[in-house]
Design a protein around this motif. Structure first.
Motif, PDB file in Angstrom:
ATOM      1  N   VAL A  95      -5.202  13.053  14.197  1.00  6.52           N
ATOM      2  CA  VAL A  95      -5.842  14.778  14.239  1.00  6.52           C
ATOM      3  C   VAL A  95      -5.136  15.382  12.415  1.00  6.52           C
ATOM      4  O   VAL A  95      -4.816  13.577  11.924  1.00  6.52           O
ATOM      5  N   GLY A  96      -6.182  15.684  11.900  1.00 12.00           N
ATOM      6  CA  GLY A  96      -6.579  16.170   9.877  1.00 12.00           C
ATOM      7  C   GLY A  96      -6.895  14.966   9.330  1.00 12.00           C
ATOM      8  O   GLY A  96      -7.546  13.711   9.924  1.00 12.00           O
ATOM      9  N   ARG A  97      -7.002  15.430   8.329  1.00 12.05           N
ATOM     10  CA  ARG A  97      -7.207  14.267   7.108  1.00 12.05           C
ATOM     11  C   ARG A  97      -7.238  13.542   7.168  1.00 12.05           C
ATOM     12  O   ARG A  97      -5.846  12.694   7.467  1.00 12.05           O
ATOM     13  N   PRO A  98      -7.676  12.051   6.797  1.00 14.49           N
ATOM     14  CA  PRO A  98      -7.206  10.891   6.578  1.00 14.49           C
ATOM     15  C   PRO A  98      -6.464  10.438   5.177  1.00 14.49           C
ATOM     16  O   PRO A  98      -6.684  11.244   4.277  1.00 14.49           O
ATOM     17  N   LEU A  99      -5.378   9.175   5.746  1.00 17.36           N
ATOM     18  CA  LEU A  99      -4.807   9.320   3.911  1.00 17.36           C
ATOM     19  C   LEU A  99      -4.940   8.556   3.519  1.00 17.36           C
ATOM     20  O   LEU A  99      -4.903   7.362   3.717  1.00 17.36           O
ATOM     21  N   LYS A 100      -4.947   8.250   2.297  1.00 11.38           N
ATOM     22  CA  LYS A 100      -5.192   7.266   0.854  1.00 11.38           C
ATOM     23  C   LYS A 100      -4.223   6.151   0.626  1.00 11.38           C
ATOM     24  O   LYS A 100      -3.570   6.811   1.047  1.00 11.38           O
ATOM     25  N   LEU A 101      -4.815   5.206   0.874  1.00 11.16           N
ATOM     26  CA  LEU A 101      -3.274   4.306   0.367  1.00 11.16           C
ATOM     27  C   LEU A 101      -3.725   3.236  -0.539  1.00 11.16           C
ATOM     28  O   LEU A 101      -4.808   2.724  -0.765  1.00 11.16           O
ATOM     29  N   TYR A 102      -3.369   3.013  -1.942  1.00  8.18           N
ATOM     30  CA  TYR A 102      -2.932   2.352  -2.365  1.00  8.18           C
ATOM     31  C   TYR A 102      -2.666   1.672  -2.902  1.00  8.18           C
ATOM     32  O   TYR A 102      -1.448   0.923  -2.638  1.00  8.18           O
ATOM     33  N   ARG A 103      -3.191   0.199  -3.163  1.00  8.76           N
ATOM     34  CA  ARG A 103      -2.687  -0.777  -3.807  1.00  8.76           C
ATOM     35  C   ARG A 103      -2.802  -1.604  -4.996  1.00  8.76           C
ATOM     36  O   ARG A 103      -4.093  -1.525  -5.190  1.00  8.76           O
ATOM     37  N   LEU A 104      -2.133  -2.232  -5.341  1.00 11.47           N
ATOM     38  CA  LEU A 104      -2.226  -2.516  -6.861  1.00 11.47           C
ATOM     39  C   LEU A 104      -3.370  -4.035  -6.758  1.00 11.47           C
ATOM     40  O   LEU A 104      -3.255  -4.832  -5.661  1.00 11.47           O
ATOM     41  N   ASN A 112      -7.193  -1.700  -5.014  1.00 13.90           N
ATOM     42  CA  ASN A 112      -7.762  -1.001  -3.856  1.00 13.90           C
ATOM     43  C   ASN A 112      -7.401   0.377  -3.573  1.00 13.90           C
ATOM     44  O   ASN A 112      -5.881   0.129  -2.390  1.00 13.90           O
ATOM     45  N   VAL A 113      -8.492   0.978  -2.336  1.00 19.71           N
ATOM     46  CA  VAL A 113      -8.082   1.697  -1.640  1.00 19.71           C
ATOM     47  C   VAL A 113      -7.999   1.848  -0.162  1.00 19.71           C
ATOM     48  O   VAL A 113      -9.674   1.416   0.104  1.00 19.71           O
ATOM     49  N   ASP A 114      -7.279   2.209   0.459  1.00 19.72           N
ATOM     50  CA  ASP A 114      -7.356   1.757   2.204  1.00 19.72           C
ATOM     51  C   ASP A 114      -7.553   3.510   2.617  1.00 19.72           C
ATOM     52  O   ASP A 114      -6.653   4.059   1.827  1.00 19.72           O
ATOM     53  N   MET A 115      -8.181   3.716   3.578  1.00 19.47           N
ATOM     54  CA  MET A 115      -8.145   4.768   4.613  1.00 19.47           C
ATOM     55  C   MET A 115      -7.242   4.646   5.746  1.00 19.47           C
ATOM     56  O   MET A 115      -7.605   3.805   6.462  1.00 19.47           O
ATOM     57  N   SER A 148       1.292  -1.310   0.146  1.00 23.58           N
ATOM     58  CA  SER A 148       0.196   0.446  -0.138  1.00 23.58           C
ATOM     59  C   SER A 148       0.860   1.325   0.295  1.00 23.58           C
ATOM     60  O   SER A 148       2.088   1.447   0.813  1.00 23.58           O
ATOM     61  N   LEU A 149       0.653   2.377  -0.577  1.00 23.00           N
ATOM     62  CA  LEU A 149       1.512   3.420  -1.393  1.00 23.00           C
ATOM     63  C   LEU A 149       0.496   4.500  -1.218  1.00 23.00           C
ATOM     64  O   LEU A 149      -0.557   4.564  -1.731  1.00 23.00           O
ATOM     65  N   SER A 150       0.981   5.625  -1.156  1.00 19.85           N
ATOM     66  CA  SER A 150       0.524   7.015  -0.972  1.00 19.85           C
ATOM     67  C   SER A 150       0.922   7.701  -1.997  1.00 19.85           C
ATOM     68  O   SER A 150       1.434   7.204  -2.299  1.00 19.85           O
ATOM     69  N   ALA A 151      -0.271   8.695  -2.662  1.00 20.19           N
ATOM     70  CA  ALA A 151       0.276   9.396  -3.645  1.00 20.19           C
ATOM     71  C   ALA A 151       0.917  10.035  -3.791  1.00 20.19           C
ATOM     72  O   ALA A 151       2.321  10.261  -4.246  1.00 20.19           O
ATOM     73  N   SER A 152       1.854  10.572  -2.221  1.00 19.02           N
ATOM     74  CA  SER A 152       3.345  11.440  -2.312  1.00 19.02           C
ATOM     75  C   SER A 152       4.155  10.473  -2.312  1.00 19.02           C
ATOM     76  O   SER A 152       5.081  10.969  -3.185  1.00 19.02           O
ATOM     77  N   GLU A 153       4.448   8.996  -2.314  1.00 18.00           N
ATOM     78  CA  GLU A 153       4.973   8.559  -1.731  1.00 18.00           C
ATOM     79  C   GLU A 153       5.213   7.753  -3.344  1.00 18.00           C
ATOM     80  O   GLU A 153       6.588   8.018  -3.486  1.00 18.00           O
ATOM     81  N   ILE A 154       4.134   7.964  -4.340  1.00 20.27           N
ATOM     82  CA  ILE A 154       4.254   7.427  -5.883  1.00 20.27           C
ATOM     83  C   ILE A 154       5.243   8.871  -6.720  1.00 20.27           C
ATOM     84  O   ILE A 154       5.769   8.512  -7.379  1.00 20.27           O
ATOM     85  N   ALA A 155       4.675  10.323  -6.177  1.00 18.99           N
ATOM     86  CA  ALA A 155       4.772  10.907  -6.887  1.00 18.99           C
ATOM     87  C   ALA A 155       6.270  11.423  -6.733  1.00 18.99           C
ATOM     88  O   ALA A 155       7.378  11.910  -7.100  1.00 18.99           O
ATOM     89  N   ARG A 156       7.070  10.908  -5.433  1.00 23.43           N
ATOM     90  CA  ARG A 156       8.446  11.224  -5.171  1.00 23.43           C
ATOM     91  C   ARG A 156       9.249  10.209  -5.941  1.00 23.43           C
ATOM     92  O   ARG A 156      10.004   9.809  -6.337  1.00 23.43           O
ATOM     93  N   ALA A 157       8.720   9.042  -6.545  1.00 25.55           N
ATOM     94  CA  ALA A 157       9.351   8.031  -6.570  1.00 25.55           C
ATOM     95  C   ALA A 157       9.389   7.663  -8.393  1.00 25.55           C
ATOM     96  O   ALA A 157      10.433   7.859  -8.854  1.00 25.55           O
ATOM     97  N   VAL A 158       8.589   8.284  -8.405  1.00 32.72           N
ATOM     98  CA  VAL A 158       8.513   8.428 -10.367  1.00 32.72           C
ATOM     99  C   VAL A 158       9.009   9.954 -10.329  1.00 32.72           C
ATOM    100  O   VAL A 158       8.348  10.663 -12.073  1.00 32.72           O
ATOM    101  N   LYS A 159       9.062  10.551  -9.476  1.00 34.67           N
ATOM    102  CA  LYS A 159       9.656  12.095  -9.634  1.00 34.67           C
ATOM    103  C   LYS A 159       8.389  13.203 -10.850  1.00 34.67           C
ATOM    104  O   LYS A 159       8.663  13.959 -11.533  1.00 34.67           O
ATOM    105  N   LEU A 160       6.806  12.661 -10.205  1.00 32.68           N
ATOM    106  CA  LEU A 160       5.846  13.888 -10.967  1.00 32.68           C
ATOM    107  C   LEU A 160       5.297  14.353  -9.727  1.00 32.68           C
ATOM    108  O   LEU A 160       5.812  13.715  -8.290  1.00 32.68           O
ATOM    109  N   THR A 161       4.336  15.506 -10.446  1.00 31.21           N
ATOM    110  CA  THR A 161       3.465  15.779  -9.418  1.00 31.21           C
ATOM    111  C   THR A 161       2.695  15.223  -8.809  1.00 31.21           C
ATOM    112  O   THR A 161       2.199  14.103  -9.301  1.00 31.21           O
ATOM    113  N   LYS A 162       2.377  15.109  -7.161  1.00 31.90           N
ATOM    114  CA  LYS A 162       1.182  14.840  -6.647  1.00 31.90           C
ATOM    115  C   LYS A 162      -0.285  14.690  -6.981  1.00 31.90           C
ATOM    116  O   LYS A 162      -1.158  13.903  -7.510  1.00 31.90           O
TER     117      LYS A 162
END
Length: 380
Positions: A367-376, A359-362, A328-342
């Motif tokens: 505190v704060g907004r929940p983080l979306k995690l994506y898994r193929l 598949n998406v997990d919350m 499971s990966l967040s959009a920020s982690e993927i963006a840093r790895a593939v060098k694209l914007t979030k």
């Protein structure tokens, strides 16, 4: 070559000056007409005031006797008391005529003497003495131009025997005109300066600064620095420059993704290149081409038509990274790895989610907004 900033500045300055001059000319003409009308109106009003004062001070009808002009029993010839009094109240010159000859006046000749015995202009004499009408407007008075008002003097039989005049010197008119024009000019200059600096600020904020930012970012882009493509967040507009920024961003992401895929293909297809270099037969190459076609066909079946603004190269780049990590990966982690914007990565993840490929997990924090995690989704 002049910069766009200088060209726009010259255009703004020229347009502002032309506009200012045009407005000043139009205002000047209007002020001139207004000043003339104001002088004529004042002269006509003072004419009525003067006539009322004469009738009050010297009751009785106008009459001519032995070449002299009388009002009631008072002889008017060289009786300058009344005309001086009228001039002191109105600020205008004042004259009483017998026929077209001045018999009492405040108008003076060049030597400073009263212009008694001088004559009215033929234009005025014709209008007032011959036609019996009032004369309002500019006229020559002892060699000078005045804004004037004349009216006929009638005896008890209704015969025209003279004229009564008040006049405003052209100097007064010129002073009124110049003062009004000066005030309007100062206001016009102030407004012109405000419009000029406002236009310069608007041009700099909306055109030159965004273009400068785009130039700096595209220069980084030409040097291979694709990670700098964050300027669309700085140029948040719906005009042509904003559209250009978004197009350059999409082009940069596509080239970045293509570069990534080329590098990936170079590593994956190294055995193929080795086989070609060693002189492998054509059956090997045919098999590789067939596999490539099958992969493309499978991709069409799997994903269908991509949404607008998405491209296959970037999609595969994100997909391959998620396959490699298999977690499971967040959009920020993927963006840093593939060098694209979030923002870009999230658009592709949303598309994959709609297609049912992730598949998406919350993940909820304290505190704060929940983080979306994506898994193929491996099953897909």
């Amino acid at each position: 070559m002049q910069s766009l900033k200088h060209q726009i500045t010259v255009l703004v300055v020229a347009s502002t000056l032309i506009l200012a001059v045009s407005i000043m000319v139009a205002i000047g003409m209007q002020i001139k007409d207004t000043a003339v009308l104001a002088c004529i109106t004042k002269a006509k009003s003072d004419l009525s005031t003067g006539e009322a004062l004469i009738n009050f001070k010297y009751p009785g009808p106008w009459r001519e006797e032995d070449g002299f002009l009388y009002k009631g029993n008072i002889r008017i010839n060289n009786n300058n008391e009344i005309v001086d009094y009228i001039s002191s109240l109105t600020g205008n010159t004042s004259t009483i005529f017998l026929g077209k000859t001045r018999v009492a006046t405040t108008v003076k000749k060049e030597n400073g003497e009263r212009a008694v015995g001088t004559h009215a202009s033929e234009e005025v004499a014709k209008k007032v003495l011959t036609e019996g009408k009032e004369y309002l407007g500019e006229a020559e008075v002892v060699g000078q131009r005045y804004q004037t008002a004349y009216k006929p003097l009638l005896d008890q039989n209704g015969n025209i025997i003279g004229m009564f005049y008040v006049g405003i010197s052209k100097k007064f008119y010129d002073t009124l005109f110049v003062d009004s024009l000066t005030r309007m000019a100062l206001i016009g200059i102030a407004l012109t300066i405000m419009v000029f600096f406002g236009a310069i600020y608007f041009t700099k904020r909306v055109i030159t600064e965004p273009l400068k930012l785009l130039t700096e970012e595209t220069q980084k882009f030409t040097k291979g620095d694709f990670c700098s493509l964050y300027y669309p967040t700085k140029i948040d507009s719906n005009n042509e420059i904003g559209e250009l920024a978004r197009s350059i961003k999409e082009m940069g992401e596509w080239v970045q993704a293509l570069n990534y895929q080329i590098n990936k293909a170079t590593q994956i297809n190294a055995p193929v290149a080795k086989q070609i270099a060693s002189g492998a037969d054509s059956s090997f190459l045919e098999e590789e081409c067939s596999n490539c076609i099958k992969r493309n066909v499978n991709r069409e079946k799997q994903w269908g038509e991509l949404s607008k603004g998405l491209n296959e190269v970037t999609l595969n780049q994100i997909l391959n990274y998620m396959k490699e990590k298999d977690c499971s990966l967040s959009a920020s982690e993927i963006a840093r790895a593939v060098k694209l914007t979030k923002v870009t990565v999230r658009r592709y993840l949303d598309f994959m989610e709609r297609c049912g490929k992730v598949n998406v997990d919350m993940q909820y924090g304290p505190v704060g907004r929940p983080l979306k995690l994506y898994r193929l989704d491996i099953e897909q």
